[in-house]
Design a protein around this motif. Structure first.
Motif, PDB file in Angstrom:
ATOM      1  N   LYS A  59      60.426-120.030 -27.417  1.00  0.00           N
ATOM      2  CA  LYS A  59      60.891-119.219 -28.538  1.00  0.00           C
ATOM      3  C   LYS A  59      62.047-118.320 -28.106  1.00  0.00           C
ATOM      4  O   LYS A  59      63.070-118.216 -28.808  1.00  0.00           O
ATOM      5  CB  LYS A  59      59.747-118.370 -29.089  1.00  0.00           C
ATOM      6  N   LEU A  60      61.920-117.675 -26.951  1.00  0.00           N
ATOM      7  CA  LEU A  60      62.982-116.797 -26.462  1.00  0.00           C
ATOM      8  C   LEU A  60      64.238-117.582 -26.117  1.00  0.00           C
ATOM      9  O   LEU A  60      65.358-117.162 -26.431  1.00  0.00           O
ATOM     10  CB  LEU A  60      62.486-116.024 -25.239  1.00  0.00           C
ATOM     11  N   TYR A  61      64.051-118.730 -25.474  1.00  0.00           N
ATOM     12  CA  TYR A  61      65.192-119.561 -25.096  1.00  0.00           C
ATOM     13  C   TYR A  61      65.958-120.004 -26.340  1.00  0.00           C
ATOM     14  O   TYR A  61      67.193-119.860 -26.414  1.00  0.00           O
ATOM     15  CB  TYR A  61      64.717-120.769 -24.300  1.00  0.00           C
ATOM     16  N   GLY A  84      70.690-127.083 -16.070  1.00  0.00           N
ATOM     17  CA  GLY A  84      69.798-127.942 -16.832  1.00  0.00           C
ATOM     18  C   GLY A  84      68.450-127.287 -17.058  1.00  0.00           C
ATOM     19  O   GLY A  84      67.409-127.945 -17.037  1.00  0.00           O
ATOM     20  N   MET A  85      68.465-125.984 -17.282  1.00  0.00           N
ATOM     21  CA  MET A  85      67.220-125.220 -17.431  1.00  0.00           C
ATOM     22  C   MET A  85      66.412-125.724 -18.624  1.00  0.00           C
ATOM     23  O   MET A  85      66.953-125.919 -19.710  1.00  0.00           O
ATOM     24  CB  MET A  85      67.567-123.748 -17.612  1.00  0.00           C
ATOM     25  N   GLU A  86      65.134-125.941 -18.414  1.00  0.00           N
ATOM     26  CA  GLU A  86      64.286-126.452 -19.487  1.00  0.00           C
ATOM     27  C   GLU A  86      64.136-125.419 -20.591  1.00  0.00           C
ATOM     28  O   GLU A  86      64.010-124.224 -20.332  1.00  0.00           O
ATOM     29  CB  GLU A  86      62.903-126.817 -18.946  1.00  0.00           C
ATOM     30  N   ARG A  87      64.120-125.891 -21.822  1.00  0.00           N
ATOM     31  CA  ARG A  87      63.908-124.998 -22.954  1.00  0.00           C
ATOM     32  C   ARG A  87      62.463-125.010 -23.424  1.00  0.00           C
ATOM     33  O   ARG A  87      62.008-124.075 -24.079  1.00  0.00           O
ATOM     34  CB  ARG A  87      64.812-125.353 -24.130  1.00  0.00           C
ATOM     35  N   ASN A  88      61.723-126.067 -23.110  1.00  0.00           N
ATOM     36  CA  ASN A  88      60.380-126.225 -23.656  1.00  0.00           C
ATOM     37  C   ASN A  88      59.291-125.600 -22.805  1.00  0.00           C
ATOM     38  O   ASN A  88      58.162-125.452 -23.270  1.00  0.00           O
ATOM     39  CB  ASN A  88      60.047-127.715 -23.846  1.00  0.00           C
ATOM     40  N   ARG A  89      59.608-125.256 -21.556  1.00  0.00           N
ATOM     41  CA  ARG A  89      58.579-124.715 -20.683  1.00  0.00           C
ATOM     42  C   ARG A  89      59.220-123.832 -19.621  1.00  0.00           C
ATOM     43  O   ARG A  89      60.425-123.943 -19.359  1.00  0.00           O
ATOM     44  CB  ARG A  89      57.768-125.826 -20.031  1.00  0.00           C
ATOM     45  N   PHE A 150      61.480-114.496 -18.063  1.00  0.00           N
ATOM     46  CA  PHE A 150      62.593-114.856 -18.950  1.00  0.00           C
ATOM     47  C   PHE A 150      63.818-114.007 -18.656  1.00  0.00           C
ATOM     48  O   PHE A 150      64.937-114.526 -18.552  1.00  0.00           O
ATOM     49  CB  PHE A 150      62.196-114.717 -20.421  1.00  0.00           C
ATOM     50  N   HIS A 151      63.631-112.715 -18.534  1.00  0.00           N
ATOM     51  CA  HIS A 151      64.761-111.846 -18.207  1.00  0.00           C
ATOM     52  C   HIS A 151      65.402-112.268 -16.891  1.00  0.00           C
ATOM     53  O   HIS A 151      66.624-112.427 -16.802  1.00  0.00           O
ATOM     54  CB  HIS A 151      64.312-110.391 -18.104  1.00  0.00           C
ATOM     55  N   ASP A 152      64.584-112.440 -15.864  1.00  0.00           N
ATOM     56  CA  ASP A 152      65.127-112.714 -14.533  1.00  0.00           C
ATOM     57  C   ASP A 152      65.777-114.087 -14.438  1.00  0.00           C
ATOM     58  O   ASP A 152      66.843-114.236 -13.834  1.00  0.00           O
ATOM     59  CB  ASP A 152      64.008-112.598 -13.487  1.00  0.00           C
ATOM     60  N   VAL A 153      65.144-115.087 -15.018  1.00  0.00           N
ATOM     61  CA  VAL A 153      65.637-116.464 -14.836  1.00  0.00           C
ATOM     62  C   VAL A 153      66.700-116.816 -15.871  1.00  0.00           C
ATOM     63  O   VAL A 153      67.796-117.263 -15.522  1.00  0.00           O
ATOM     64  CB  VAL A 153      64.471-117.466 -14.864  1.00  0.00           C
ATOM     65  N   GLN A 218      67.534-110.003 -27.846  1.00  0.00           N
ATOM     66  CA  GLN A 218      68.150-110.359 -29.122  1.00  0.00           C
ATOM     67  C   GLN A 218      68.859-109.151 -29.736  1.00  0.00           C
ATOM     68  O   GLN A 218      70.021-109.234 -30.151  1.00  0.00           O
ATOM     69  CB  GLN A 218      67.101-110.878 -30.099  1.00  0.00           C
ATOM     70  N   GLY A 219      68.162-108.010 -29.761  1.00  0.00           N
ATOM     71  CA  GLY A 219      68.728-106.842 -30.398  1.00  0.00           C
ATOM     72  C   GLY A 219      69.972-106.332 -29.707  1.00  0.00           C
ATOM     73  O   GLY A 219      70.976-106.016 -30.364  1.00  0.00           O
ATOM     74  N   GLU A 220      69.949-106.269 -28.365  1.00  0.00           N
ATOM     75  CA  GLU A 220      71.102-105.719 -27.661  1.00  0.00           C
ATOM     76  C   GLU A 220      72.251-106.717 -27.599  1.00  0.00           C
ATOM     77  O   GLU A 220      73.407-106.316 -27.459  1.00  0.00           O
ATOM     78  CB  GLU A 220      70.715-105.244 -26.261  1.00  0.00           C
TER      79      GLU A 220
END
Length: 310
Positions: A59-61, A84-89, A150-153, A218-220
């Motif tokens: 969801k975040l990705y 090629g970072m995965e979006r699903n996991r 999520f933030h870090d990667v 998202q907000g910032e």
């Protein structure tokens, strides 16, 4: 050493180097039997990611990827595509490292959360980026106090594909080790905050985001570019290292670099003689405008919190 018993046993094992924060991480189950190495890294516990963790990552990705076109710098998008970072996991760090190591010699290492300053700097100085392995909870989608996976990667790692930014991060780590001995970590922390976390960059197409703290929010992501509230000021090393910042609200001021080359060149010199000089000058508030600033726009100050700057 295995962190499997009680927090006080961890204290004994690390004989004074363990922080209160790491005890909290133990209590929250962020170690949970993992081997905690002397450099505070652990093996990424991929078996502990739940379906909810993967759903939150997805969801975040999707949310960030869909809105960052036209807002983020091209170097970030290139890094994201190259990895090629995965979006699903939630990505496995070892897989990211295969590409990252080939590109710039960097690697991502898993940590249970925040680590002591000197440990953090040592990792950066040796081209290792310490990333929290855990994912935020569903109720924390829009805000959490500490950096999660999520933030870090998603936020930090794509730019490590860029050779100039990768060199900057290594140089920052080496500078941090020196600043710790000189009692100047407060000034160096401001540089990291206003560049690596909340930096903007000027491009032919307009201002773009490169700071991970913005990229993962998202907000910032909207506020930093679109809002009339914050100041936007051209990059000035001395100015930044005198300027307090916000950890509980969107930033009052964003500093804008002209290029990653400018950022690296400005921070290449030894700061040893600079720190005493800066100590003689007043520390500035997060929203201050001062003589000599290269002002891009003065903020309206709408919605600014009255709480203390850091």
């Amino acid at each position: 050493m295995i962190a499997t018993a009680a927090p006080q046993e961890i204290d004994t094992a690390f004989a004074g180097t363990m922080t209160a924060k790491l005890k909290e991480q133990f209590d929250e189950g962020l170690l949970s039997g993992q081997e905690l190495r002397p450099d505070f890294t652990i093996a990424q516990p991929v078996h502990r990611y739940t379906d909810t963790d993967h759903a939150i990552w997805r969801k975040l990705y999707d949310r960030q990827a869909s809105m960052l076109q036209g807002r983020v710098c091209d170097e970030f998008l290139q890094g994201l595509a190259t990895l090629g970072m995965e979006r699903n996991r939630v990505p496995e760090f070892d897989q990211l490292n295969e590409t990252l190591m080939r590109a710039t010699g960097w690697q991502v290492v898993a940590v249970p959360g925040l680590v002591p300053d000197e440990v953090f700097f040592d990792h950066l100085a040796n081209r290792r980026f310490p990333a929290s392995w855990w994912m935020r909870k569903p109720e924390q989608l829009d805000y959490l106090q500490e950096p999660d996976c999520f933030h870090d990667v998603f936020g930090h790692v794509p730019l490590l594909i860029n050779p100039i930014f990768a060199d900057y991060m290594e140089a920052y780590g080496k500078g941090g080790l020196k600043a710790a001995k000189l009692g100047a970590l407060d000034m160096l922390a401001r540089l990291y905050w206003y560049t690596v976390e909340f930096g903007l960059i000027r491009t032919p197409a307009g201002l773009r985001i490169f700071g991970a703290g913005i990229l993962s929010s998202q907000g910032e992501s909207i506020y930093s570019l679109d809002s009339a509230s914050p100041n936007r000021i051209g990059f000035d090393l001395h100015r930044i290292m005198r300027t307090r910042y916000r950890i509980d609200t969107f930033q009052k001021t964003y500093f804008v670099i002209d290029s990653f080359e400018q950022l690296f060149d400005a921070t290449r010199p030894d700061f040893t003689a600079l720190y005493p000089e800066l100590r003689t000058l007043p520390t500035l508030g997060a929203g201050d405008i001062v003589e000599g600033d290269r002002v891009i726009n003065v903020g309206t100050r709408e919605g600014w919190a009255d709480s203390e700057d850091i």
